[in-house]
Design an enzyme around this catalytic site. Structure first.
Site, PDB file in Angstrom:
ATOM      1  N   LYS B  74       6.345  -1.691   5.860  1.00 23.45           N
ATOM      2  CA  LYS B  74       5.120  -1.203   5.225  1.00 23.45           C
ATOM      3  C   LYS B  74       5.304  -1.253   3.711  1.00 23.45           C
ATOM      4  O   LYS B  74       6.389  -0.956   3.204  1.00 23.45           O
ATOM      5  CB  LYS B  74       4.850   0.232   5.686  1.00 23.45           C
ATOM      6  CG  LYS B  74       3.500   0.789   5.263  1.00 23.45           C
ATOM      7  CD  LYS B  74       3.284   2.189   5.857  1.00 23.45           C
ATOM      8  CE  LYS B  74       1.911   2.734   5.532  1.00 23.45           C
ATOM      9  NZ  LYS B  74       1.683   4.065   6.166  1.00 23.45           N
ATOM     10  N   SER B 149      -2.659   4.446   8.688  1.00 25.35           N
ATOM     11  CA  SER B 149      -2.595   3.555   7.555  1.00 25.35           C
ATOM     12  C   SER B 149      -1.580   2.427   7.705  1.00 25.35           C
ATOM     13  O   SER B 149      -1.633   1.454   6.942  1.00 25.35           O
ATOM     14  CB  SER B 149      -2.260   4.354   6.293  1.00 25.35           C
ATOM     15  OG  SER B 149      -0.941   4.866   6.376  1.00 25.35           O
ATOM     16  N   SER B 173      -0.260   8.014  10.842  1.00 27.60           N
ATOM     17  CA  SER B 173      -0.328   6.652  10.317  1.00 27.60           C
ATOM     18  C   SER B 173       0.624   5.648  10.962  1.00 27.60           C
ATOM     19  O   SER B 173       0.514   4.452  10.695  1.00 27.60           O
ATOM     20  CB  SER B 173      -0.083   6.661   8.802  1.00 27.60           C
ATOM     21  OG  SER B 173      -1.258   7.025   8.123  1.00 27.60           O
TER      22      SER B 173
END
Lengths: 101, 473
Positions: B74, B149, B173
């Site tokens: 990420k 996310s 997330s």
């Protein structure tokens, strides 16, 4: 929805505190959206929270101290390389004197 | 191939890390234009690293449990000399001078980073539509969001661009995008994985965890990244247990609760139906399953959407145009700070900073932030009663109330987007472990995730249940 919980004027004040310059459109929109969120959050007013202590952190450890010995640190030049403006090995910013706090 | 199969093949010399990495880079080159899982693909670095690993194997060394395994990171995890954007304009051009702890651990275990994945800006969102670089699409249906996310990481794994990825989970997330993309996603116990080098969103909630196609792969990655690191003051759980060793121990005799407040109202019927099938599978494997009530769990969203923005407004104060990334000039420093932040932050980040600043401001602190912190205590007490009073080992709920929704469906209405997190936020507030296990599909043919929740440091038992669920399909 009940009474208005946040006004546009309050949003203007909050934006200044947060160092954000919002457009009129953003201010109108955020005022409505924040109001809706705060209205939802107000559901907790029905709870009896009087006797409860606040939780700041999910796992409370005693504050640890590391041994006071020098360790590895980041290379100054490499860190400064990432800054937008640098002078004489320091971060350079516009004038700060004479500003309102 | 799973990550474990790749590592076994590379360690034994049956397959070169280079051929594995080339294969995955090929898949990314072919498929990522449609999905946009990656902000950046680090192809050259990955090939160099793969060659190093092959060299080590040829020299008789063992590169580690993730030898030659491609990993997607990420884009809020710092990578030395490689842009780390948090999908925000405000970090434009920033190349961190250090690696995150988890990146070091993956490297030491022989893994190969193939790129940085798209995300909601600063991890604020549930659909990966709040990215300055455009949305990621769900590999199962390109008209749907991948969740967020960590949507880029979940999509990368689901699309076969990497067998495993790392995400961060502040309110769901990792778990929610894993559920929406049909992969495994783990939020470890708060304090389990060092956040050194994770760009902070809400520091009392943030935790890093793996996303994988199988429970065993997720276990292996967690065991690799969950090493104690003195650079994160919260990373000091007493005696954290490895999860891989006990993965196949089953659930016979475990007490499992179906969390009624998160499994009934507001949950789509097809999602609820899959949860019932999961209950049956655990019962067949010998678990004792009962309904259990955690009355305050429904107040999780209200506490979360005050606490997380409050902490974010403080953490994001550091983005001021002085030390990294974007600067927009102004005649004074405060004008420069304001101009930089107003141009650099996107809509959702501004909204959260506004909420958080308001909740912390004079006159409103007690009414909002103070009260939310007390609600947090109430939720922790309620869960503790279930774990330590009623002696439940695990709790179940859906991960997400619905399957993946369409792009654009919730962007105009932040409240409807926030509701996506209703099942996942309670565990961030309490610090407990939880994971999402893919468990079939809903009426629309899209993946459904079942959330397995465990008490603090309950990862070994949580993974055993996840493995039983996976094997029952």
């Amino acid at each position: 929805m009940g009474q208005q919980r946040i006004t546009r004027a309050e949003c203007v004040h909050v934006a200044a505190l947060a160092r954000l310059e919002l457009t009129d459109e953003e201010l109108d929109r955020f005022t409505g959206q924040l109001d809706e969120l705060l209205d939802h959050v107000a559901e907790v007013e029905a709870l009896d929270l009087e006797a409860l202590a606040p939780t700041m952190h999910p796992l409370l450890f005693p504050n640890p101290l590391r041994p006071d010995t020098p360790g590895e640190v980041l290379n100054r030049d490499e860190v400064l390389d990432q800054a937008p403006y640098v002078e004489d090995g320091q971060f350079r910013v516009p004038p700060v004197l004479g500003e309102a706090p | 191939m799973t990550a474990l199969e790749i590592a076994t093949a590379v360690r034994s010399g049956k397959r070169s890390a280079r051929s594995v990495v080339d294969e995955y880079l090929g898949a990314i080159a072919e498929g990522d234009d449609d999905i946009h899982a990656f902000n950046m693909v680090t192809a050259a670095e990955a090939r160099t690293r793969a060659d190093e690993i092959d060299g080590a194997v040829a020299a008789g060394q063992d590169p580690g449990p993730l030898a030659g395994v491609p990993v997607a990171l990420k884009d809020n995890l710092c990578t030395r000399g490689v842009a780390t954007t948090c999908s925000s304009r405000i970090l434009e051009g920033w190349e961190p001078p250090y690696d995150a702890h988890v990146v070091e651990q993956l490297h030491n275990a022989g893994a190969v980073v193939v790129g940085k994945t798209n995300m909601d800006e600063f991890a604020m969102g549930s659909s990966t539509e709040n990215s300055a670089f455009g949305p990621t699409r769900n590999p199962c249906d390109l008209s749907r969001v991948p969740g967020g996310s960590s949507g880029g990481s979940a999509a990368a794994v689901a699309a076969g661009f990497a067998p495993v990825a790392l995400g961060s989970d502040t309110g769901g997330s990792i778990r929610q995008p894993a559920a929406l993309c049909g992969v495994v996603g783990v939020k470890p116990t708060y304090g389990r994985v060092s956040r050194y080098g994770l760009v902070a969103f809400a520091s009392s909630l943030d935790q890093i965890g793996p996303i994988a196609t199988t429970v065993a792969d997720a276990a292996t990655v967690l065991d690799v990244i969950g090493f104690t690191d003195p650079r994160d003051q919260t990373n000091r759980l007493p005696d954290p247990k490895q999860v891989s060793d006990t993965l196949s121990d089953g659930v016979n005799g475990l007490r499992v609760g179906v969390l009624t407040e998160l499994s009934g109202n507001g949950i789509a019927p097809d999602v609820a139906a899959r949860l019932q099938v999961a209950v049956g599978a655990l019962e067949s494997a010998g678990a004792d399953v009962a309904k259990v009530s955690v009355p305050s769990a429904i107040y999780g969203l209200s506490a979360y959407y005050v606490i997380a923005p409050a902490e974010a407004s403080s953490n994001l104060a550091r983005f001021d145009g002085v030390r990294y990334g974007l600067r927009v000039d102004g005649s004074s420093t405060s004008d420069m700070n304001t101009a930089t932040r107003s141009v650099g932050f996107g809509d959702e980040v501004k909204r959260r900073i506004m909420i958080g600043t308001y909740a912390l401001s004079a006159g409103y602190y007690d009414a909002y932030y103070g009260k939310a912190q007390k609600v947090r205590t109430l939720i922790i007490n309620d869960f503790n009663r279930v774990w330590y009073g009623d002696k439940f080992d695990l709790l179940l709920s859906p991960t997400s109330p619905t399957t993946a929704f369409s792009l654009g469906a919730r962007t105009a209405d932040p409240m409807s987007m926030y509701m996506s997190d209703v099942c996942t936020v309670p565990v961030n507030l309490t610090g407990q472990a939880a994971m999402s296990v893919p468990y079939g599909v809903g009426d629309d043919g899209l993946p459904v995730g079942v959330q397995v929740m465990a008490p603090v440091q309950g990862e070994p038992v949580m993974f055993r249940a996840a493995k039983v669920l996976e094997d029952s399909l």
